[in-house]
Design a protein around this motif. Structure first.
Motif, PDB file in Angstrom:
ATOM      1  N   GLU A 135      32.915   4.951  18.344  1.00 54.16           N
ATOM      2  CA  GLU A 135      33.275   3.592  18.760  1.00 54.16           C
ATOM      3  C   GLU A 135      32.092   2.632  18.818  1.00 54.16           C
ATOM      4  O   GLU A 135      32.262   1.429  18.680  1.00 54.16           O
ATOM      5  CB  GLU A 135      33.942   3.624  20.142  1.00 54.16           C
ATOM      6  CG  GLU A 135      35.303   4.317  20.117  1.00 54.16           C
ATOM      7  CD  GLU A 135      35.717   4.836  21.487  1.00 54.16           C
ATOM      8  OE1 GLU A 135      35.175   4.346  22.496  1.00 54.16           O
ATOM      9  OE2 GLU A 135      36.566   5.745  21.533  1.00 54.16           O
ATOM     10  N   PRO A 150      29.762   2.593  14.266  1.00 51.16           N
ATOM     11  CA  PRO A 150      30.092   1.270  13.719  1.00 51.16           C
ATOM     12  C   PRO A 150      29.072   0.188  14.056  1.00 51.16           C
ATOM     13  O   PRO A 150      28.958  -0.796  13.329  1.00 51.16           O
ATOM     14  CB  PRO A 150      31.475   0.967  14.310  1.00 51.16           C
ATOM     15  CG  PRO A 150      31.743   2.013  15.339  1.00 51.16           C
ATOM     16  CD  PRO A 150      30.869   3.178  15.043  1.00 51.16           C
ATOM     17  N   ARG A 192      34.478  -0.677  11.006  1.00 48.71           N
ATOM     18  CA  ARG A 192      35.523  -0.602  12.034  1.00 48.71           C
ATOM     19  C   ARG A 192      36.914  -0.580  11.415  1.00 48.71           C
ATOM     20  O   ARG A 192      37.903  -0.960  12.051  1.00 48.71           O
ATOM     21  CB  ARG A 192      35.408  -1.778  13.016  1.00 48.71           C
ATOM     22  CG  ARG A 192      34.169  -1.718  13.871  1.00 48.71           C
ATOM     23  CD  ARG A 192      34.287  -2.601  15.101  1.00 48.71           C
ATOM     24  NE  ARG A 192      33.090  -2.482  15.919  1.00 48.71           N
ATOM     25  CZ  ARG A 192      32.904  -1.505  16.796  1.00 48.71           C
ATOM     26  NH1 ARG A 192      33.826  -0.581  16.970  1.00 48.71           N
ATOM     27  NH2 ARG A 192      31.794  -1.460  17.509  1.00 48.71           N
TER      28      ARG A 192
END
Lengths: 382, 125
Positions: free
Chosen positions: A47, A155, A376
């Protein structure tokens, strides 16, 4: 705790110990297996962004006018024709087609190549190269113990590296660096290699640095990434991250008694090359039919299948699990298994410590990689 | 650090008595050593075991550990919540992360288990 004092350290060992790293022996090094916890670290890389100390990897420079052709004669993939800055993933095999190691080969400049191999196979590959090295035209320089390696994965890795900007007089510009490409720059302690590679399935980079330059970079990445949620990541999460995107791990999916065709990395093999060690066997295996295949399993019964667990089809043993764990992203027990190639898709079972646990074949990979394109991007979940 | 309201085993489990029923769980020390627990398998209610029998497993991302019965008896209740939320073994190892309850058949076995001071010594304080 086991005695770690006989193990090799990295320039970051003291940092790991001071920041909650739980150190374990790994390939002759004391390395952090986790800091905060494997689930939190895994999520940080999926994430946000995470930093890995993977200094234990082996780095061997191969130079000279004969380097390109000679390396091509030892590897399954092809490096001749690779542009400067291009990186090639390949296996290196024995005559019998078994995999000695999987590795990256960097084309740094004319007649300058870098072989990056697994830590656990470093001595073996170093020995293999030395043994096969021709007397003229090729020089080997094993820089493994002088080279630190930091992976920046997730990311937000590009954003974090862009924030490095000028560092110790060096400008780091990663905008425009494509997947499986690299560039070199001169750092205070010597040459740095900035590489758009990784072992997580996320957008990411790997930084090869002289040992003396690595702590400053690591600390700067931690400091400048604070608001991005940057976290140090241990070996445990490195394994779960690569597992979900089905990247092979030597000692699991790859071994000296497994061929690249069986392990599913036949895409990194060029049978049209004139010759390479193992070609004859591998060409014959491909023509005759590959005896085993790597499959993805999802446990449908309660239990986690681990490496070595037998895979059963209609009660008969048809292979074994090469890697298996609880997937932190998909939140279920999954496994990779090497089985006879005639095993059909559908319901199977795994013997987990004497109990038969139901499972089913599932699509490869478990989780799609986001190494190219939008870091993403929405994932296509099975 | 080690609560003195219960007994401990060499296998890093605890037993807290209430009448003739003991509640069993794993210690903070064990939970920390295991790392993030992702799977718990518990014995069936009604089954009877002897002290030291393997009655289940706890798995973290990396490791598998057997659960042993600290004292002989009949399993009278299991913690269904921890089956669905194995992370409780890490976060609430001494409370909501309890695993099962056993009705003791050999209560004198408790005397052979460690008290908090001895367990604290075993795990380095």
């Amino acid at each position: 705790m086991s005695d770690l004092s006989d193990l090799k350290t990295t320039p970051l060992t003291d940092w790991h110990e001071a920041h909650g790293g739980k150190m374990v022996p790994y390939a002759g090094y004391a390395m952090p297996v986790q800091y905060e916890g494997v689930l939190a670290e895994h999520a940080a890389v999926r994430e946000k962004v995470g930093l890995f100390d993977i200094t234990h990897m082996g780095e061997i420079y191969v130079t000279g006018p004969g380097a390109e052709a000679w390396l091509d004669s030892l590897i399954t993939n092809r490096i001749s024709g690779a542009a400067h800055g291009k990186i090639t993933y390949t296996a290196m095999c024995k005559e019998d087609g078994g995999v000695l190691d999987d590795m990256l080969i960097y084309h740094l400049a004319d007649e300058h190549w870098l072989v990056v191999c697994n830590a656990a196979n470093h001595a073996k590959i170093s020995g293999w190269l030395t043994e096969h090295c021709p007397a003229d035209g090729v020089a080997l320089n094993d820089a493994s113990f002088d080279t630190a390696l930091i992976a920046v994965q997730g990311p937000d890795s590009r954003e974090l590296l862009c924030r490095l900007g000028h560092l110790a007089g060096v400008t780091v510009e990663v905008e425009g660096l494509d997947f499986y490409n690299c560039f070199t720059i001169d750092g205070p302690g010597g040459q740095w290699i900035v590489s758009r590679t990784g072992y997580t399935g996320e957008h990411g980079y790997e930084l090869y640095l002289p040992n003396d330059d690595s702590l400053a970079i690591w600390e700067e990445l931690i400091a400048k990434g604070a608001d991005l949620g940057v976290a140090p990541i241990g070996l445990a999460a490195r394994d779960t991250l690569r597992f979900e995107v089905c990247y092979c791990l030597y000692g699991h999916e790859l071994a000296e008694d497994i061929t690249p065709l069986e392990a599913g990395i036949g895409w990194a093999m060029r049978l049209k090359k004139k010759e390479f060690v193992g070609k004859e066997f591998l060409a014959a295996q491909k023509a005759a039919g590959i005896p085993r295949k790597l499959i993805c399993l999802e446990m449908t019964g309660r239990g986690i299948a681990r490496q070595g667990a037998k895979v059963l089809y209609e009660g008969q043993e048809v292979g074994e699990v090469t890697s298996g764990t609880f997937s932190p992203t998909l939140k279920k027990a999954l496994a990779l298994a090497l089985v006879q190639s005639d095993v059909p898709e559908g319901e199977l079972a795994v013997d987990v410590r004497g109990r038969s646990i139901e499972c089913k074949t599932t699509a490869f990979p478990f989780l799609s990689a986001r190494t190219k394109g939008d870091p993403r991007a929405e994932r296509t979940l099975p | 650090m080690v609560p003195d309201d219960r007994k401990y085993t060499q296998e890093h489990e605890w037993v807290q008595m209430e009448g003739d029923v003991g509640t069993v769980g794993v210690t903070d020390f064990a939970a920390n050593e295991m790392g993030d627990v992702v799977f718990v398998e518990l014995p069936e209610v009604g089954s009877e075991f002897s002290q030291g029998d393997t009655v289940g497993t706890i798995e973290s991302v990396k490791a598998v550990a057997d659960l042993f019965l600290p004292v002989s008896g009949e399993v009278v209740e299991i913690n269904e919540t921890v089956v669905d939320s194995p992370e409780l073994v890490n976060t609430e190892s001494l409370d909501d992360g309890w695993l099962f309850k056993v009705k003791l058949t050999e209560p004198e076995e408790l005397d052979k288990l460690m008290d908090a001071a001895a367990y604290g010594e075993l795990t380095g304080g």
